[in-house]
Design an enzyme around this catalytic site. Structure first.
Site, PDB file in Angstrom:
ATOM      1  N   ASP A 188       0.724  -1.055   0.303  1.00  0.00           N
ATOM      2  CA  ASP A 188      -0.078  -0.009   0.009  1.00  0.00           C
ATOM      3  C   ASP A 188       0.228   1.672   0.140  1.00  0.00           C
ATOM      4  O   ASP A 188       1.326   1.378   0.979  1.00  0.00           O
ATOM      5  CB  ASP A 188      -0.864  -0.112   1.227  1.00  0.00           C
ATOM      6  CG  ASP A 188      -2.294   1.338   0.818  1.00  0.00           C
ATOM      7  OD1 ASP A 188      -2.128   1.920   0.507  1.00  0.00           O
ATOM      8  OD2 ASP A 188      -3.459   0.201   1.502  1.00  0.00           O
ATOM      9  N   SER A 248      -6.942   3.885  -1.896  1.00  0.00           N
ATOM     10  CA  SER A 248      -6.839   2.590  -1.538  1.00  0.00           C
ATOM     11  C   SER A 248      -8.124   1.764  -2.352  1.00  0.00           C
ATOM     12  O   SER A 248      -8.256   0.816  -2.438  1.00  0.00           O
ATOM     13  CB  SER A 248      -5.873   1.860  -0.593  1.00  0.00           C
ATOM     14  OG  SER A 248      -4.802   2.599  -0.308  1.00  0.00           O
ATOM     15  N   THR A 266      -7.701  -1.181   1.671  1.00  0.00           N
ATOM     16  CA  THR A 266      -7.164  -2.490   0.180  1.00  0.00           C
ATOM     17  C   THR A 266      -7.673  -4.069   0.643  1.00  0.00           C
ATOM     18  O   THR A 266      -8.290  -4.795  -0.405  1.00  0.00           O
ATOM     19  CB  THR A 266      -5.893  -2.070   0.390  1.00  0.00           C
ATOM     20  OG1 THR A 266      -6.201  -1.033   0.518  1.00  0.00           O
ATOM     21  CG2 THR A 266      -5.369  -3.638   0.071  1.00  0.00           C
ATOM     22  N   PHE A 291      -4.832  -9.694  15.462  1.00  0.00           N
ATOM     23  CA  PHE A 291      -3.822  -9.079  16.640  1.00  0.00           C
ATOM     24  C   PHE A 291      -3.166  -8.048  16.717  1.00  0.00           C
ATOM     25  O   PHE A 291      -2.607  -7.849  18.164  1.00  0.00           O
ATOM     26  CB  PHE A 291      -2.346  -9.405  15.317  1.00  0.00           C
ATOM     27  CG  PHE A 291      -2.293 -11.035  15.118  1.00  0.00           C
ATOM     28  CD1 PHE A 291      -1.984 -11.562  15.457  1.00  0.00           C
ATOM     29  CD2 PHE A 291      -2.815 -11.399  13.862  1.00  0.00           C
ATOM     30  CE1 PHE A 291      -2.148 -13.302  15.499  1.00  0.00           C
ATOM     31  CE2 PHE A 291      -2.422 -12.516  12.892  1.00  0.00           C
ATOM     32  CZ  PHE A 291      -2.408 -13.670  14.027  1.00  0.00           C
ATOM     33  N   GLU A 348      -1.911  -7.870   1.635  1.00  0.00           N
ATOM     34  CA  GLU A 348      -1.153  -6.106   1.615  1.00  0.00           C
ATOM     35  C   GLU A 348       0.499  -5.859   2.296  1.00  0.00           C
ATOM     36  O   GLU A 348      -0.137  -6.096   4.275  1.00  0.00           O
ATOM     37  CB  GLU A 348      -2.326  -6.429   1.551  1.00  0.00           C
ATOM     38  CG  GLU A 348      -2.328  -4.154   1.975  1.00  0.00           C
ATOM     39  CD  GLU A 348      -3.120  -2.851   2.651  1.00  0.00           C
ATOM     40  OE1 GLU A 348      -3.224  -2.022   1.992  1.00  0.00           O
ATOM     41  OE2 GLU A 348      -3.951  -3.400   3.656  1.00  0.00           O
ATOM     42  N   ASP A 395       2.273   2.975   3.475  1.00  0.00           N
ATOM     43  CA  ASP A 395       1.343   3.978   3.420  1.00  0.00           C
ATOM     44  C   ASP A 395       0.847   5.033   4.658  1.00  0.00           C
ATOM     45  O   ASP A 395       1.244   6.282   4.428  1.00  0.00           O
ATOM     46  CB  ASP A 395      -0.408   3.397   2.805  1.00  0.00           C
ATOM     47  CG  ASP A 395      -1.640   4.341   2.957  1.00  0.00           C
ATOM     48  OD1 ASP A 395      -1.180   5.426   1.649  1.00  0.00           O
ATOM     49  OD2 ASP A 395      -2.287   4.345   3.120  1.00  0.00           O
ATOM     50  N   HIS A 448       2.751   8.775   4.545  1.00  0.00           N
ATOM     51  CA  HIS A 448       1.771   9.495   5.156  1.00  0.00           C
ATOM     52  C   HIS A 448       2.225  10.513   6.604  1.00  0.00           C
ATOM     53  O   HIS A 448       1.720  11.950   7.051  1.00  0.00           O
ATOM     54  CB  HIS A 448       0.156   8.938   5.805  1.00  0.00           C
ATOM     55  CG  HIS A 448      -1.074   8.755   4.249  1.00  0.00           C
ATOM     56  ND1 HIS A 448      -0.913   9.982   3.260  1.00  0.00           N
ATOM     57  CD2 HIS A 448      -1.376   7.988   4.219  1.00  0.00           C
ATOM     58  CE1 HIS A 448      -2.139   8.998   2.728  1.00  0.00           C
ATOM     59  NE2 HIS A 448      -2.096   8.335   2.913  1.00  0.00           N
ATOM     60  N   HIS A 482      -0.886   2.525  -4.952  1.00  0.00           N
ATOM     61  CA  HIS A 482      -0.935   4.401  -5.309  1.00  0.00           C
ATOM     62  C   HIS A 482       0.245   4.358  -5.088  1.00  0.00           C
ATOM     63  O   HIS A 482       1.074   3.440  -4.184  1.00  0.00           O
ATOM     64  CB  HIS A 482      -2.241   5.476  -5.590  1.00  0.00           C
ATOM     65  CG  HIS A 482      -1.949   5.148  -3.332  1.00  0.00           C
ATOM     66  ND1 HIS A 482      -0.747   5.649  -2.556  1.00  0.00           N
ATOM     67  CD2 HIS A 482      -2.602   4.186  -2.684  1.00  0.00           C
ATOM     68  CE1 HIS A 482      -1.508   5.298  -1.367  1.00  0.00           C
ATOM     69  NE2 HIS A 482      -2.855   5.006  -1.131  1.00  0.00           N
ATOM     70  N   HIS A 489      -0.718  10.610  -0.934  1.00  0.00           N
ATOM     71  CA  HIS A 489      -1.040  10.154  -2.227  1.00  0.00           C
ATOM     72  C   HIS A 489      -0.057  10.680  -3.043  1.00  0.00           C
ATOM     73  O   HIS A 489      -0.040  11.790  -3.426  1.00  0.00           O
ATOM     74  CB  HIS A 489      -1.789   9.035  -2.260  1.00  0.00           C
ATOM     75  CG  HIS A 489      -2.568   8.207  -1.816  1.00  0.00           C
ATOM     76  ND1 HIS A 489      -3.537   8.128  -1.714  1.00  0.00           N
ATOM     77  CD2 HIS A 489      -1.986   7.789  -0.138  1.00  0.00           C
ATOM     78  CE1 HIS A 489      -3.969   7.154  -0.556  1.00  0.00           C
ATOM     79  NE2 HIS A 489      -3.479   7.566   0.149  1.00  0.00           N
TER      80      HIS A 489
END
Lengths: 236, 615
Positions: free
Chosen positions: B145, B195, B258, B383, B427, B432, B436, B474, B569
């Site tokens: 991601d 996403s 995702t 988890f 994933e 990602d 960010h 992305h 993004h």
């Protein structure tokens, strides 16, 4: 020292220190923060409310509420609520050892800092037992009136030549139910992990958050555990 | 080559014999006849030197011979520059073919030799690839991601440097896959995507709007009923109907955009549980977590005649969306006083366990380690209350949680028990989030962990029957800038070629190689391994003097040009890497929706699923 109005419906002033600490686990206390600049006739002031349960502390301003939760592993988790929008932003618990001190959040002034101060006077008994401390650091004089058995700041001042900041306790309530209800009300707000904000620019509220920062020390951060003044005033 | 040729000179060794007179001392004694050698003029050699002119030289483009002649006046046996009297140049004729000598500068070069060898293996890959449809028994889709090209490059360098290499020459596991191309990531309504839209494209073969999961562009975001009749069918669902085992892994919440795009239909990606939905919408549509637990039931209700057995493996974070908003349901590593968010009182973990009484629900490392992969048919691992930890931060998890590569290995051990094959989506969701937060350290380390997970899959499967695709949904505004020298630490400050001290910018301050176009900017949080800790500070605008800052530390957040509280993004294409049957189709620049079609072609998903529905 300003008059302290205490709601003592649930707490006897003659209670033992241990019983007093137990009974004051649930607190709703209003504070006034004032800043007096030398030469100015009128002091700036604002108010906030300190809410606490055994493992949660909230500082409620007009719009924003900052909540800290103490986790089972002693990490502290911040949450910021926006009352008008009824939304919240959740932050990750702090993991760096020593970076945060729960007592700073819980009682507005940390135990470590009080230990650095000099006890100048002590009055009263039980829940009304109040200790007066002083610390002089350079040109700054810090004075603290400390309700030691309730773990509440009664008053505090940071005085410099040109600026004096004061934190003064107003009303206090120890009723468990309304305090729990207030936390439940905030908890019902829709919350978002800050980590998810970057993926949610389509949400007008979260898009606005893109341009906001987070100030970890609110009004309670009157000064930090090292006694470093944080500028005073309430960030809300 | 230099050739020295000595000409045979006529040596005049005039030997003069003279009759000697009497000595002064003994005039009476006649002297013997003594030969006398005159001082003979030293013979001068004439030297000729031939120099080979290299191919490509200025004098002779095809090479040649330069002949130098002259007398060795100083008798040093060499033809010095001031002794040259004639120079002649004979250039070779224009080459009519390339010979070994002419190519020697190439063929002896290591870069050339390695690339040449790769050419051969690439030809083999093309020759050996299974091009026929339906030959992929198993399909694994890995999604990093936010793993844009610059992230892959930087992670490759960091991975190499962590192994003691210079770094640039290193390859992540998925960079060794034989086929690759690019995917255009835009959403139907957005130049720079999110996403939800991108993963819907990959999972279903249909591009849609930003923020929408599993529904085509006809939907109005946030309006549940507008999506009715426009729900898409995903590759995961087709594989399930076809009888394959199915699995889903993410380090993000398993209800996050995702992973959700593989199994859910939602007009808003944030409807992860019922408390996230307006009441008007919750009355008509099911939240994402509930859709996950009801996956089997919902699929059977949607397609007549099928009898599926549900998702065999689900592992990730997001426990809060499956538990009631009641502290009594808190897990051992809750990070909120009340872990669950659900306001409908449902405990979806209990509902899942009721559906799969022999399945194993696990929530920590110990439970994960105890999974019986041979006899377990269904695994449900949640988890973390929210997202799982960054790979570098896993040590701080209260109850412990597995890594992405460990989850991948465990999933494959369970999924490969089905002779009809499996379909697995994995994933790396927190690349990602680290971006960010403006923290390259965690973004790159999570990318390296994804590389390890792909290697696990490569090791546990066969190229003969398993299609593996690795891609990103992305990119991010993450750049590799400046002119650092080869081997310069990728997370360090720019040090120019031939230099040892950081290069200074026009403001007389050093700068880092990697950085962000926007975001929170500089934070120096030292050894903090949670990238999200940076959100507790306001964005930093302007430049910061990094002279005394360790920019390689986990808690360093790179500077950003445009101050935003969260980095964004980016809209450029992402890489797609593939191996196995049908992998040859991954080439060129394609819409992201093309990835679904590659998987569908390779495994005949729709055809096999259709056979189940109609029968």
């Amino acid at each position: 020292m300003k008059t302290i109005i205490l709601s003592l419906a649930l707490i006897s002033p003659l209670a033992s220190a241990a019983q007093c600490a137990l009974d004051s686990q649930y607190v709703q206390a209003s504070y006034q923060v004032s800043k007096q600049v030398a030469g100015k006739a009128v002091a700036e002031s604002q108010q906030f409310t300190l809410w606490r349960t055994p493992h949660q502390v909230a500082e409620q301003g007009i719009e924003l509420v900052e909540v800290w939760q103490q986790l089972s592993n002693q990490q502290i988790r911040p949450i910021r609520y926006f009352q008008t929008q009824q939304r919240g932003i959740e932050y990750q618990p702090s993991e760096v050892q020593g970076q945060q001190n729960w007592s700073t959040k819980y009682q507005l002034v940390s135990d470590d800092f009080i230990a650095k101060m000099t006890l100048t006077d002590e009055q009263g008994d039980g829940c009304e037992k109040i200790q007066h401390y002083q610390l002089v650091q350079g040109d700054t004089t810090i004075e603290l009136a400390w309700l030691v058995n309730q773990k509440l700041v009664s008053a505090m001042s940071i005085g410099k030549a040109q600026l004096t900041q004061t934190l003064t306790l107003g009303t206090v309530d120890f009723k468990k139910d309304p305090i729990q209800q207030q936390f439940a009300l905030w908890d019902a707000y829709q919350t978002t992990d800050y980590a998810d904000i970057g993926d949610n620019e389509g949400d007008p509220f979260l898009a606005k958050m893109i341009n906001l920062g987070f100030i970890e020390h609110g009004a309670s951060g009157f000064y930090d555990t090292n006694g470093k003044a944080l500028g005073g005033g309430h960030s809300h | 080559m230099v050739i020295i040729m000595k000409k045979l000179n006529l040596i005049s060794l005039a030997v003069v014999v003279a009759l000697a007179g009497c000595s002064d001392n003994d005039k009476n004694t006649p002297d013997p006849v003594t030969p006398i050698i005159d001082p003979v003029p030293v013979p001068i050699e004439s030297l000729t030197v031939e120099n080979t002119i290299a191919v490509g030289s200025e004098q002779c483009i095809n090479g040649g011979i330069e002949t130098l002649t002259g007398d060795d006046a100083n008798q040093n046996g060499e033809l010095d520059a001031d002794e040259i009297t004639t120079t002649s140049l004979v250039c070779n004729d224009s080459a009519t073919s390339l010979n070994a000598q002419q190519l020697a500068s190439l063929t002896t070069n290591t870069w050339y030799k390695e690339a040449h060898a790769k050419l051969a293996s690439s030809q083999d890959n093309i020759a050996n690839i299974v091009k026929e449809s339906g030959k992929a028994k198993n399909v694994i889709l890995f999604v990093g991601d936010g793993m844009g090209i610059s992230t892959v490059t930087a992670a490759r360098i960091l991975a190499g440097q962590l192994q003691g290499k210079m770094g640039e020459e290193h390859q992540l596991s998925f960079e060794t896959l034989p086929f690759s191309g690019f995917a255009k990531t835009y959403n139907v309504d957005a130049q720079t995507p999110d996403s939800a839209g991108t993963m819907t494209a990959m999972a279903s073969g249909v591009k849609t709007d930003v923020g929408v999961i599993g529904i085509d562009e006809a939907v109005i975001k946030g309006k549940c009923l507008s999506g009715k009749g426009h729900e898409l069918v995903t590759s995961l669902e087709l594989a399930e109907i076809a009888g394959k085992s199915t699995g889903l892994i993410s380090t993000a919440r398993i209800t996050h955009a995702t992973p959700a795009a593989t199994y859910a239909k939602a007009a808003n990606r944030n409807w992860e549980d019922v408390s996230d939905m307006p009441k008007s919408e919750a009355a008509n549509c099911e939240d994402i977590a509930s859709q996950l637990v009801n996956f089997e039931k919902n699929l059977e209700a949607r397609f007549a005649g099928i009898d599926v057995d549900g998702l065999e493996v689900v592992m990730g974070g997001g426990r809060r969306h499956f538990l009631p908003k009641d502290a009594r349901y808190n897990s051992a590593d809750a990070v909120s006083l009340v872990e669950g968010d659900r306001t409908d009182g449902r405990d979806l973990t209990a509902e899942w366990q009721a559906q799969y009484p022999n399945g194993q629900y696990v929530m920590d490392q110990a439970g994960f380690d105890a999974i019986d992969v041979t006899n377990s048919k269904h695994i449900f691992g949640l988890f973390n209350e929210s997202h799982m930890q960054y790979e570098a931060d896993r040590g701080n998890d209260i109850a412990g949680e597995p890594s992405l590569s460990e989850m991948t290995a465990k999933a494959l051990d369970v999924l490969d028990n089905n002779e009809k094959g499996f379909f697995l989506t994995v994933e790396a969701g927190r690349i990602d989030h680290a971006h960010h937060a403006g923290n390259a350290y965690n973004a790159l380390n999570d990318t390296i962990e994804l590389s390890k997970a792909v290697q696990v899959a490569l090791d546990k499967t066969s190229i003969e029957d398993t299609l593996i695709i690795v891609t990103a949904d992305h990119s991010h505004v993450f750049t590799i800038a400046g002119y650092p020298k080869r081997g310069n630490p990728i997370l360090g400050k720019v040090v120019a070629v031939g230099e040892t001290e950081p290069t200074l910018a026009a403001d007389n301050m050093p700068y880092t190689t990697v950085g962000y176009t926007n975001g929170g900017g500089f934070r120096d949080l030292g050894e903090e391994t949670d990238a999200d800790a940076g959100y507790k500070f306001a964005p930093v605008t302007g430049r910061v003097d990094l002279t005394d800052v360790d920019t390689q530390s986990p808690g360093f957040h790179q500077e950003a040009l445009v101050p935003l509280s969260s980095e964004t993004h980016a809209g450029e294409d992402v890489g797609v890497y593939a191996i196995g049957p049908g992998a040859h189709l991954v080439t060129g620049t394609n819409e992201q929706s093309f990835i679904f079609h590659v998987m569908n072609y390779a495994a005949d998903l729709a055809k096999k699923a259709d056979a189940k529905v109609t029968n």
